[in-house]
Design a protein around this motif. Structure first.
Motif, PDB file in Angstrom:
ATOM      1  N   PHE A  79      -3.482   6.808   2.165  1.00  0.00           N
ATOM      2  CA  PHE A  79      -4.856   6.517   1.739  1.00  0.00           C
ATOM      3  C   PHE A  79      -5.605   7.802   1.397  1.00  0.00           C
ATOM      4  O   PHE A  79      -6.399   7.833   0.461  1.00  0.00           O
ATOM      5  CB  PHE A  79      -5.581   5.715   2.831  1.00  0.00           C
ATOM      6  CG  PHE A  79      -5.097   4.297   2.892  1.00  0.00           C
ATOM      7  CD1 PHE A  79      -5.775   3.288   2.244  1.00  0.00           C
ATOM      8  CD2 PHE A  79      -3.923   3.978   3.568  1.00  0.00           C
ATOM      9  CE1 PHE A  79      -5.320   1.977   2.281  1.00  0.00           C
ATOM     10  CE2 PHE A  79      -3.457   2.676   3.608  1.00  0.00           C
ATOM     11  CZ  PHE A  79      -4.151   1.670   2.952  1.00  0.00           C
ATOM     12  N   HIS A  84      -8.829   5.331  -3.000  1.00  0.00           N
ATOM     13  CA  HIS A  84     -10.231   5.491  -3.368  1.00  0.00           C
ATOM     14  C   HIS A  84     -10.957   4.575  -2.410  1.00  0.00           C
ATOM     15  O   HIS A  84     -11.275   3.423  -2.742  1.00  0.00           O
ATOM     16  CB  HIS A  84     -10.447   5.090  -4.821  1.00  0.00           C
ATOM     17  CG  HIS A  84      -9.615   5.910  -5.775  1.00  0.00           C
ATOM     18  ND1 HIS A  84      -8.336   5.567  -6.139  1.00  0.00           N
ATOM     19  CD2 HIS A  84      -9.881   7.096  -6.389  1.00  0.00           C
ATOM     20  CE1 HIS A  84      -7.840   6.509  -6.952  1.00  0.00           C
ATOM     21  NE2 HIS A  84      -8.760   7.449  -7.118  1.00  0.00           N
ATOM     22  N   ARG A  87     -14.094   2.351  -3.102  1.00  0.00           N
ATOM     23  CA  ARG A  87     -13.777   1.267  -4.040  1.00  0.00           C
ATOM     24  C   ARG A  87     -12.898   0.209  -3.363  1.00  0.00           C
ATOM     25  O   ARG A  87     -13.140  -1.002  -3.487  1.00  0.00           O
ATOM     26  CB  ARG A  87     -13.055   1.870  -5.256  1.00  0.00           C
ATOM     27  CG  ARG A  87     -12.592   0.842  -6.274  1.00  0.00           C
ATOM     28  CD  ARG A  87     -11.812   1.495  -7.425  1.00  0.00           C
ATOM     29  NE  ARG A  87     -10.939   0.525  -8.075  1.00  0.00           N
ATOM     30  CZ  ARG A  87     -11.322  -0.284  -9.072  1.00  0.00           C
ATOM     31  NH1 ARG A  87     -12.561  -0.214  -9.539  1.00  0.00           N
ATOM     32  NH2 ARG A  87     -10.482  -1.149  -9.607  1.00  0.00           N
ATOM     33  N   GLN A  88     -11.891   0.672  -2.599  1.00  0.00           N
ATOM     34  CA  GLN A  88     -10.988  -0.268  -1.929  1.00  0.00           C
ATOM     35  C   GLN A  88     -11.740  -1.161  -0.944  1.00  0.00           C
ATOM     36  O   GLN A  88     -11.457  -2.346  -0.846  1.00  0.00           O
ATOM     37  CB  GLN A  88      -9.887   0.482  -1.171  1.00  0.00           C
ATOM     38  CG  GLN A  88      -8.787   0.991  -2.077  1.00  0.00           C
ATOM     39  CD  GLN A  88      -7.800   1.861  -1.318  1.00  0.00           C
ATOM     40  OE1 GLN A  88      -7.812   3.079  -1.472  1.00  0.00           O
ATOM     41  NE2 GLN A  88      -6.963   1.250  -0.502  1.00  0.00           N
ATOM     42  N   LEU A  91     -13.726  -3.739  -2.848  1.00  0.00           N
ATOM     43  CA  LEU A  91     -12.849  -4.762  -3.427  1.00  0.00           C
ATOM     44  C   LEU A  91     -12.214  -5.637  -2.347  1.00  0.00           C
ATOM     45  O   LEU A  91     -12.024  -6.839  -2.539  1.00  0.00           O
ATOM     46  CB  LEU A  91     -11.780  -4.104  -4.298  1.00  0.00           C
ATOM     47  CG  LEU A  91     -12.308  -3.572  -5.642  1.00  0.00           C
ATOM     48  CD1 LEU A  91     -11.261  -2.702  -6.331  1.00  0.00           C
ATOM     49  CD2 LEU A  91     -12.732  -4.728  -6.552  1.00  0.00           C
ATOM     50  N   ASN A  92     -11.880  -5.024  -1.226  1.00  0.00           N
ATOM     51  CA  ASN A  92     -11.301  -5.828  -0.144  1.00  0.00           C
ATOM     52  C   ASN A  92     -12.315  -6.831   0.398  1.00  0.00           C
ATOM     53  O   ASN A  92     -11.938  -7.927   0.824  1.00  0.00           O
ATOM     54  CB  ASN A  92     -10.767  -4.927   0.976  1.00  0.00           C
ATOM     55  CG  ASN A  92      -9.314  -4.548   0.757  1.00  0.00           C
ATOM     56  OD1 ASN A  92      -8.433  -5.395   0.836  1.00  0.00           O
ATOM     57  ND2 ASN A  92      -9.063  -3.296   0.435  1.00  0.00           N
ATOM     58  N   LEU A  95     -12.021  -9.624  -1.896  1.00  0.00           N
ATOM     59  CA  LEU A  95     -10.716 -10.283  -1.804  1.00  0.00           C
ATOM     60  C   LEU A  95     -10.584 -11.144  -0.555  1.00  0.00           C
ATOM     61  O   LEU A  95     -10.174 -12.311  -0.615  1.00  0.00           O
ATOM     62  CB  LEU A  95      -9.610  -9.224  -1.837  1.00  0.00           C
ATOM     63  CG  LEU A  95      -8.178  -9.747  -1.841  1.00  0.00           C
ATOM     64  CD1 LEU A  95      -7.853 -10.405  -3.181  1.00  0.00           C
ATOM     65  CD2 LEU A  95      -7.174  -8.622  -1.580  1.00  0.00           C
ATOM     66  N   TYR A 106     -12.636 -12.100  -7.196  1.00  0.00           N
ATOM     67  CA  TYR A 106     -12.104 -10.765  -6.928  1.00  0.00           C
ATOM     68  C   TYR A 106     -12.004 -10.053  -8.272  1.00  0.00           C
ATOM     69  O   TYR A 106     -11.408 -10.576  -9.222  1.00  0.00           O
ATOM     70  CB  TYR A 106     -10.737 -10.886  -6.256  1.00  0.00           C
ATOM     71  CG  TYR A 106      -9.983  -9.566  -6.197  1.00  0.00           C
ATOM     72  CD1 TYR A 106     -10.438  -8.508  -5.420  1.00  0.00           C
ATOM     73  CD2 TYR A 106      -8.825  -9.379  -6.929  1.00  0.00           C
ATOM     74  CE1 TYR A 106      -9.769  -7.297  -5.380  1.00  0.00           C
ATOM     75  CE2 TYR A 106      -8.130  -8.175  -6.895  1.00  0.00           C
ATOM     76  CZ  TYR A 106      -8.611  -7.140  -6.121  1.00  0.00           C
ATOM     77  OH  TYR A 106      -7.939  -5.955  -6.083  1.00  0.00           O
ATOM     78  N   ALA A 109      -7.931  -4.766  -9.415  1.00  0.00           N
ATOM     79  CA  ALA A 109      -6.590  -4.879  -9.988  1.00  0.00           C
ATOM     80  C   ALA A 109      -5.767  -5.875  -9.181  1.00  0.00           C
ATOM     81  O   ALA A 109      -6.059  -6.138  -8.009  1.00  0.00           O
ATOM     82  CB  ALA A 109      -5.913  -3.510  -9.965  1.00  0.00           C
ATOM     83  N   HIS A 115      -0.710  -1.482  -6.219  1.00  0.00           N
ATOM     84  CA  HIS A 115       0.196  -0.797  -5.295  1.00  0.00           C
ATOM     85  C   HIS A 115       1.514  -0.362  -5.929  1.00  0.00           C
ATOM     86  O   HIS A 115       2.363   0.206  -5.243  1.00  0.00           O
ATOM     87  CB  HIS A 115       0.481  -1.690  -4.081  1.00  0.00           C
ATOM     88  CG  HIS A 115      -0.764  -2.098  -3.346  1.00  0.00           C
ATOM     89  ND1 HIS A 115      -1.437  -3.258  -3.623  1.00  0.00           N
ATOM     90  CD2 HIS A 115      -1.463  -1.484  -2.358  1.00  0.00           C
ATOM     91  CE1 HIS A 115      -2.504  -3.361  -2.840  1.00  0.00           C
ATOM     92  NE2 HIS A 115      -2.550  -2.292  -2.057  1.00  0.00           N
ATOM     93  N   LEU A 118       2.931   3.167  -5.401  1.00  0.00           N
ATOM     94  CA  LEU A 118       2.813   3.778  -4.077  1.00  0.00           C
ATOM     95  C   LEU A 118       4.115   3.754  -3.264  1.00  0.00           C
ATOM     96  O   LEU A 118       4.230   4.438  -2.256  1.00  0.00           O
ATOM     97  CB  LEU A 118       1.693   3.097  -3.288  1.00  0.00           C
ATOM     98  CG  LEU A 118       0.286   3.216  -3.935  1.00  0.00           C
ATOM     99  CD1 LEU A 118      -0.704   2.302  -3.226  1.00  0.00           C
ATOM    100  CD2 LEU A 118      -0.204   4.657  -3.907  1.00  0.00           C
ATOM    101  N   ILE A 120       5.329   1.453  -1.283  1.00  0.00           N
ATOM    102  CA  ILE A 120       4.989   1.036   0.088  1.00  0.00           C
ATOM    103  C   ILE A 120       6.170   0.293   0.725  1.00  0.00           C
ATOM    104  O   ILE A 120       6.802  -0.550   0.086  1.00  0.00           O
ATOM    105  CB  ILE A 120       3.719   0.163   0.070  1.00  0.00           C
ATOM    106  CG1 ILE A 120       2.532   1.027  -0.364  1.00  0.00           C
ATOM    107  CG2 ILE A 120       3.452  -0.467   1.429  1.00  0.00           C
ATOM    108  CD1 ILE A 120       1.261   0.257  -0.627  1.00  0.00           C
ATOM    109  N   VAL A 128      -0.528  -1.926   8.461  1.00  0.00           N
ATOM    110  CA  VAL A 128      -1.830  -2.457   8.043  1.00  0.00           C
ATOM    111  C   VAL A 128      -2.110  -3.794   8.740  1.00  0.00           C
ATOM    112  O   VAL A 128      -3.234  -4.062   9.161  1.00  0.00           O
ATOM    113  CB  VAL A 128      -1.897  -2.590   6.497  1.00  0.00           C
ATOM    114  CG1 VAL A 128      -3.139  -3.375   6.069  1.00  0.00           C
ATOM    115  CG2 VAL A 128      -1.900  -1.212   5.842  1.00  0.00           C
ATOM    116  N   ILE A 160       3.104  -6.135  -2.832  1.00  0.00           N
ATOM    117  CA  ILE A 160       2.683  -4.792  -2.398  1.00  0.00           C
ATOM    118  C   ILE A 160       3.865  -3.922  -1.980  1.00  0.00           C
ATOM    119  O   ILE A 160       3.909  -2.725  -2.267  1.00  0.00           O
ATOM    120  CB  ILE A 160       1.653  -4.922  -1.242  1.00  0.00           C
ATOM    121  CG1 ILE A 160       0.354  -5.525  -1.794  1.00  0.00           C
ATOM    122  CG2 ILE A 160       1.400  -3.586  -0.573  1.00  0.00           C
ATOM    123  CD1 ILE A 160      -0.667  -5.893  -0.730  1.00  0.00           C
TER     124      ILE A 160
END
Ligand code: HEM
Lengths: 163, 374
Positions: A79, A84, A87-88, A91-92, A95, A106, A109, A115, A118, A120, A128, A160
């Motif tokens: 992170f 960001h 912003r995250q 947006l979360n 969401l 929402y 993106a 993701h 990334l 992940i 998480v 993700i």
């Protein structure tokens, strides 16, 4: 009761696996959605968002979530390097309210697009999830209500986790 | 790594070696030998260790792979389970390894002290054995195939009969994600098998089981219904086991493998606590059967024998006593609570309702299981 034979058991298992592989390969619509709650079995209850404390409750939960994520040495570097966070968080908030059945849209993106770069792992995804439970505890959200949000977010794992 | 080759100074080279060694062991920031270690599953989601050693509930293997590893690594666990019943106590010790949340290998050693359960067999075999030296009755017994006393021991050591069974198991996850696929009904599906060998061959023959070693195969489906915090597992196991194999496999007419159904239903109370119930269908391979001595001689036929019967009756061995040695097997049920104080420890407590085991009915008792994971 007529006994099931070993052959029947083997055939049933093979059929189930074939059906499942087919449907998982189909395009993952759940991770591309911009409105409406996530389908789940059984469905997310109608009063889920209300039990979560409404939009205000979701906002507090997201604030707590990012507090725990940024304190979590297993994942905070990702992170810090790629995120960001302001912003995250915004947006979360959209969401999580949406997937619990809130009226809003929402606007960020898609989960796969956000993701994709990334790399992940499922281990990081689960980190998480653990932070999500901690955020529920911090907001005194009952565990069974928290699990309704977990149910609504769990399918995003397929979009993700790319590694 | 660069320092290792690049440096000419011995001290520096040494330090670089040491650092490399630490990195190999520590493994977190650098690629190292312990990098396969992983404990990334969410708390409680691997379940616990069942008495056959596989990951699952208390008595049923689940489709989850044992251990806290995700598909990114390996994790192992050890368990000790104690079940206290009126006439038995079961101890199960085991170890299992989960590889990449895909494959699981397990071993369990089940030890079942049986208290005085089989003492009547000892009494009967002593009485019958005593007749072997009788000039009139001895030849009749020889005619029935009984010649020496030790044939008659029946595998019973009075007051001290302990059944021991080894179980190795393997499981592969085929498809599905019990946790993440909450938007569809596709369960996690695994198939697995056990190979079980019981050390008490003679006693199992006395109890009329066909075999003391056998394999079992199973398919399990597990699904977590997060909106209602509930986990459901259903397993179909292809087996001929009597009391999971502790009293052997099959009966007088063969090994009798059949598909039997098992189920576990768990409610997640908290992220570290689950409660639930389990069911396991059992077979009836030796239901209504008596015991046999000397490798196949039915006790009922002995006490009903017009020549031997009266003498045996005089020794206290009559059809009433023999009828107490009638076997029956029941389905198993349990109700449990499992605590997961950390990813390294789980504690499961249960009430076990195991019905009749061999000759002894109403086997209701408690179950406690400790599992450590690393
Ligand atoms: C269900 C779990 C998750 C949800 C709901 C989620 C949600 C989101 C959202 C809404 C965004 C913003 C998208 C945008 O900017 O338009 C985002 C971005 C991001 N997420 Fe996640 N995420 C999840 C899991 C994870 C995990 C497991 C990680 C890493 C360990 C992660 C790391 C990131 C990063 C670094 C960004 C920023 C990407 C960028 O700005 O380029 N997320 N996520």
């Amino acid at each position: 009761m007529k006994p099931i034979s070993f052959k029947t058991l083997a055939v049933a298992t093979a059929l189930l696996c074939g059906a499942a592989t087919g449907s998982v390969l189909a395009e993952d619509k759940v991770a591309e959605r911009t409105e409406g709650k996530t389908p789940a079995y059984p469905g997310i209850p109608a009063d889920s968002l209300e039990k979560f404390g409404g939009q205000a409750g979701v906002d507090v939960w997201v604030d707590d979530l990012f507090y725990y994520i940024l304190a979590d040495n297993r994942i905070n570097q990702i992170f810090n390097t790629h995120g960001h966070v302001q912003r995250q968080m915004a947006l979360n908030k959209e969401l999580e309210s949406m997937v619990l059945g809130g009226p809003g849209r929402y606007t960020g993106a898609s989960m796969s697009a956000a993701h994709a770069e990334l790399g992940i792992t499922v281990t990081q995804f689960n980190a998480v999830v653990e932070d999500a439970y901690l955020a529920c505890d911090a907001a005194r959200t009952p565990y069974h209500v928290c699990n309704q949000l977990i149910a609504a977010l769990a399918p995003f794992e397929r979009a993700i986790v790319t590694k | 790594m660069k320092g290792l080759k690049g440096s000419k100074l011995p001290v520096r080279r040494c330090a670089a070696l040491l650092a490399t060694g630490m990195a190999l062991l520590g493994g977190s920031a650098h690629a190292g030998i312990l990098d396969f270690y992983n404990d990334g599953k969410v708390l409680a989601t691997p379940g616990v260790s069942m008495t056959d050693g596989a990951g699952g509930g208390g008595i049923t293997p689940w489709a989850v792979i044992t251990g806290y590893e995700t598909r990114d690594g390996i994790n192992a666990d050890f368990h000790y389970t104690y079940v206290n019943l009126p006439n038995y106590s079961l101890n199960s010790l085991g170890a299992a390894v989960g590889f990449y949340d895909r494959v699981e290998l397990s071993y369990a050693y089940d030890i079942l002290p049986t208290g005085s359960t089989f003492n009547t067999i000892g009494l009967v075999s002593n009485a019958v054995g005593g007749l072997l030296s009788s000039p009139t009755l001895g030849p009749i017994l020889s005619g029935l195939g009984l010649t020496t006393g030790n044939q008659l021991a029946g595998g019973v050591d009075p007051w001290n009969t302990t059944i021991k069974m080894h179980v190795v198991g393997a499981k592969v996850r085929l498809i599905g994600e019990a946790i993440y696929d909450s938007d569809n009904l596709i369960p996690q599906v695994s198939v697995g098998g056990f190979y079980k060998w019981n050390e008490n061959k003679v006693l199992l023959e006395t109890l009329q089981a066909a075999k003391s070693k056998d394999w079992e195969a199973y398919a399990s489906i597990t699904k977590i219904f997060f909106p209602v915090s509930t986990l459901l597992n259903v397993t179909a196991r292809y087996t001929g086991a009597n009391q999971t194999g502790l009293t052997g496999f099959g009966g007088p007419d063969g090994d009798h493998k059949k598909v039997r159904v098992e189920a576990s239903l768990a409610y997640l109370l908290k992220k570290d606590t689950a409660i639930g119930v389990e069911f396991q269908q059992h077979g009836h391979n030796v239901d209504g059967r008596n015991v046999t001595l000397g490798g196949g001689l039915d006790l009922t036929s002995l006490v009903n024998n017009p020549l031997l019967g009266p003498t045996l009756k005089g020794l206290g061995v009559d059809s009433a006593l023999v009828s107490t040695l009638t076997q029956k097997e029941s389905n198993w049920y349990d109700a449990f609570v499992a605590f997961f104080p950390s990813k390294n420890l789980s504690i499961t407590m249960a009430m076990a309702y195991l019905g009749q085991i061999t000759f002894t009915p109403n086997q209701v008792g408690y179950y406690i299981s400790l599992q450590t994971s690393f």
